[in-house]
Each structure stands twice: as C-alpha cells, then as structure tokens.
Design an enzyme around this catalytic site. Structure first.
Site, PDB file in Angstrom:
ATOM      1  N   GLY A  94      -4.298  -5.342   6.583  1.00  0.00           N
ATOM      2  CA  GLY A  94      -5.881  -5.323   6.897  1.00  0.00           C
ATOM      3  C   GLY A  94      -5.952  -5.678   7.858  1.00  0.00           C
ATOM      4  N   ARG A 143     -13.097  -8.504  -0.902  1.00  0.00           N
ATOM      5  CA  ARG A 143     -12.742  -7.909  -0.038  1.00  0.00           C
ATOM      6  C   ARG A 143     -12.174  -6.420   0.586  1.00  0.00           C
ATOM      7  NH1 ARG A 143      -7.258  -6.000   1.823  1.00  0.00           N
ATOM      8  NH2 ARG A 143      -7.668  -7.464   3.886  1.00  0.00           N
ATOM      9  N   VAL A 144     -12.661  -5.930   1.504  1.00  0.00           N
ATOM     10  CA  VAL A 144     -12.081  -4.414   1.539  1.00  0.00           C
ATOM     11  C   VAL A 144     -11.213  -4.313   3.042  1.00  0.00           C
ATOM     12  CG1 VAL A 144     -12.932  -1.886   2.833  1.00  0.00           C
ATOM     13  CG2 VAL A 144     -15.056  -3.222   0.686  1.00  0.00           C
ATOM     14  N   GLY A 145     -10.113  -3.747   2.293  1.00  0.00           N
ATOM     15  CA  GLY A 145      -9.243  -3.462   4.014  1.00  0.00           C
ATOM     16  C   GLY A 145      -9.774  -2.985   4.465  1.00  0.00           C
ATOM     17  N   ASP A 146      -8.318  -2.639   5.703  1.00  0.00           N
ATOM     18  CA  ASP A 146      -8.783  -1.564   6.301  1.00  0.00           C
ATOM     19  C   ASP A 146      -8.302   0.232   6.054  1.00  0.00           C
ATOM     20  OD1 ASP A 146      -5.331  -2.345   5.740  1.00  0.00           O
ATOM     21  OD2 ASP A 146      -4.980  -0.539   6.867  1.00  0.00           O
ATOM     22  N   THR A 203       0.652  -0.998   0.167  1.00  0.00           N
ATOM     23  CA  THR A 203      -0.344  -0.639   0.363  1.00  0.00           C
ATOM     24  C   THR A 203       1.167   1.714   0.145  1.00  0.00           C
ATOM     25  OG1 THR A 203      -1.694  -0.400   0.591  1.00  0.00           O
ATOM     26  CG2 THR A 203      -1.638   0.934   1.544  1.00  0.00           C
ATOM     27  N   THR A 260       0.139   0.573   6.854  1.00  0.00           N
ATOM     28  CA  THR A 260       0.503  -0.282   5.587  1.00  0.00           C
ATOM     29  C   THR A 260       0.329  -1.566   6.542  1.00  0.00           C
ATOM     30  OG1 THR A 260       1.588  -1.463   4.111  1.00  0.00           O
ATOM     31  CG2 THR A 260       2.418   0.504   5.267  1.00  0.00           C
ATOM     32  N   GLY A 261      -0.139  -2.930   5.831  1.00  0.00           N
ATOM     33  CA  GLY A 261      -0.094  -4.024   6.794  1.00  0.00           C
ATOM     34  C   GLY A 261      -1.261  -4.924   6.614  1.00  0.00           C
TER      35      GLY A 261
HETATM   36  N1  ASP Z   1      -3.806  -3.133   4.501  1.00  0.00           N
HETATM   37  C1  ASP Z   1      -3.688  -3.218   3.166  1.00  0.00           C
HETATM   38  C2  ASP Z   1      -4.245  -3.832   2.660  1.00  0.00           C
HETATM   39  O1  ASP Z   1      -4.753  -5.220   4.051  1.00  0.00           O
HETATM   40  C3  ASP Z   1      -2.979  -4.050   2.300  1.00  0.00           C
HETATM   41  C4  ASP Z   1      -1.281  -3.348   2.606  1.00  0.00           C
HETATM   42  O2  ASP Z   1      -0.627  -2.595   3.221  1.00  0.00           O
HETATM   43  O3  ASP Z   1      -0.282  -3.474   1.560  1.00  0.00           O
HETATM   44  O4  ASP Z   1      -5.245  -4.156   2.183  1.00  0.00           O
END
Ligand code: ASP
Length: 317
Positions: free
Chosen positions: A231, A205-208, A177, A228-229
C-alpha cells in the site's frame, strides 16, 4: 443479452505453485468461483455493477481465506482494523472507511457512506458510529480469530516489520486484499476493495485500498480499478487514478495503461502488487508484477477463467 463484465481479486504476492497444496489451491479456486458467480448472477439478471461488486466482495469478506472481513490479518496490537472503498463510475460517487473494527462487512459500510451520507471517507469510531446508526452487522473480536494468521503475527510481532498476507517464504511480499470491478448492462462501471491491511501494521495505519484514486477508483469515461499490493508504494504512485489518467489524457487503452503503471512505474519504485480493471466497453485487464495474484473474470459472452500463478488464465466457455 446486453454486454457485461466482471473481474475479482483475492490479493497478489509471492504465490508459488511449489508452496501450495492441492487442497489449498482447490479451496482458493472454489472461493473465487463462488464470489465470481455471485457477481455474475447479479449482472446476468440485469442488476447493477454496484450490486455485483458488493456481492462478490461480501462473499470474500466472509471467507477466512482472504485478508478482508473475517480473514483480516492481525495488527501490532493483536487486533483487526479494516479498510474498504466503494465507487460508482456513473456520477463518480464514492464511499470509504478506514481503521474500523468489529464490522462484519466493511464494503457494505463503504457503500452506505456513499449512498447515505454527505461525506466520502469516515474513519475509526466515527465510521463505526455511522454503521450503528444504519444497522450494519457487528461481530465480536473472536469472529476474526484465525490460527494461521495469528501465527503469522506471532512470528513478527516483536519486530518493527509489517508484512503483506500471501506468502510465507518471503515474508514481506504478501497481499491478501479482495476487490471487484464490473460493467453492467446499463453501461455503468463500479469498483470495490476491502482489506485487513498488513500483518503487524501500526495501530491506525491506513493502506491504499480505501483511498479513492489509489487502491480504488471508477469513472464511466475511463475505467474501474481495484488494487492489491504494498500500500505504501501504491499511495505514492496514486495507482488507480494514474491508470485512468493515462487513458484520459494520453488515449491509452485499458490494457496499455494498466500495464504501464504496474510493470513500469510501480516496479521502478519497488512496489509489488497488481490490479484488476474494467472499462466501459467491457474490456478487462488484470496485470501484476508479483509471482501471483488470485483473480477471476467472467464476460457476458460466457467466457470465464480463474488464475492464481504467473501464467495465462485458462479461458473457459
Ligand atoms: N494494499 C493493502 C494494504 O496495503 C494490502 C493488500 O493488498 O493485501 O493495506
């Protein structure tokens, strides 16, 4: 010159020097430097934090090295669905999009929703219809094709696994991200985050990243944050707002609050990743609990630096 600060990230994960070629490292450093420079120029010219974070993130969305915009990972259907959020710390207005396709710069769509709709969060076809009405750039599916990411997906597409972007060896520990946070010379802060999510993620799917208070948050009274991480863990820990709350209710400094959330609370539940943060005084914090995080910062006093691995950033002047 009045005070300003900017920090950007291009994802956290198992990023090890031993797995990096010098060409690849140089390419990442150069992309981070260009994105940082674009944001920094806006701030130097007394532009707003909003424009600075948008410019920096748009550049990273256009750069295939990062998992956002053009470089977005493949989902379980072999397509690309993107999430993004934008927040203004001055007045706490926000805009976000999720599960959108074929939009060249999701971050600009998130900003448009913030500025030109009564809503905060639009998803899927509705968000894309809004984009069409407001003249945002659309691109064909093949714009997002990237052989490296396609192969990443091929390796896991027949499994139930989904994985983050930045590490080949530990396939479940890769995040790509992008995000930016900034303080401008008017004392306002802003945050922006954009992502393609996780390789082989389920359709829908939706992330954070697009969730206000989780992957993205800004409030002039506390801080601006982009995460970032993994999610799913960030959502369960409401990470960005938690940092803000520790500052607001417990009186912690930006650094102490961000450190506690990433290294203590998130780690305890098994969440890997990091964040970038700025407060209204211009302090910057960039903690991560993974092996590395693509990151960079610049201050109005001329200090700047770029980091990739888990070692201190070499500060330049
Ligand atoms: N946080 C993002 C997600 O879970 C992934 C990422 O940080 O690359 O969609």
């Amino acid at each position: 010159m009045k005070k300003f600060s900017i920090a950007i990230h291009g994802g956290a994960g198992t990023i090890l020097k031993s797995n990096m070629t010098s060409e690849k490292e140089a390419a990442y450093r150069s992309a981070l430097k260009t994105a940082l420079g674009l944001g920094q120029d806006v701030l130097k010219n007394e532009g707003t934090a909003l424009d600075a974070v948008e410019q920096a993130v748009r550049y990273m969305e256009d750069c295939p090295l990062f998992n956002a915009g053009r470089g977005s990972v493949y989902n379980a259907l072999g397509g690309h669905e993107m999430d993004a959020a934008f927040m203004d710390g001055n007045g706490m207005n926000a805009g976000a999009v999720a599960a959108i396709r074929n939009i060249k710069n999701p971050i600009s769509l998130a900003r448009k929703i913030m500025e030109q709709s009564e809503h905060v969060f639009l998803v899927g076809d509705g968000a894309m219809e809004f984009a069409r009405m407001h003249g945002l750039d659309f691109v064909e599916d093949d714009y997002f094709h990237n052989e490296h990411r396609y192969q990443q997906w091929q390796r896991i597409k027949d499994s139930a696994r989904f994985q983050l972007d930045h590490s080949e060896e530990q396939k479940d520990k890769k995040f790509g991200t992008v995000g930016a946070v900034a303080l401008d010379s008017y004392g306002n802060i802003a945050a922006a985050t954009s992502t393609g999510g996780m390789t082989n993620k389920k359709f829908g799917r939706v992330g954070d990243s697009p969730i206000i208070g989780v992957g993205t948050y800004a409030n002039n009274e506390t801080c601006a944050i982009s995460c970032t991480g993994s999610g799913e863990y960030f959502m369960r820990n409401v990470v960005a707002y938690d940092v803000s709350c520790l500052m607001e209710y417990k009186g912690l400094s930006l650094e102490a609050a961000a450190h506690e959330v990433i290294h203590d609370k998130l780690k305890k539940i098994g969440g890997g990743g990091g964040l970038i943060a700025v407060d209204a005084l211009g302090n910057i914090s960039m903690p991560f609990n993974t092996k590395g995080m693509y990151r960079a910062f610049a201050l109005s006093d001329g200090q700047w630096g770029i980091g990739i691995y888990n070692d201190p950033i070499n500060i330049m002047q």
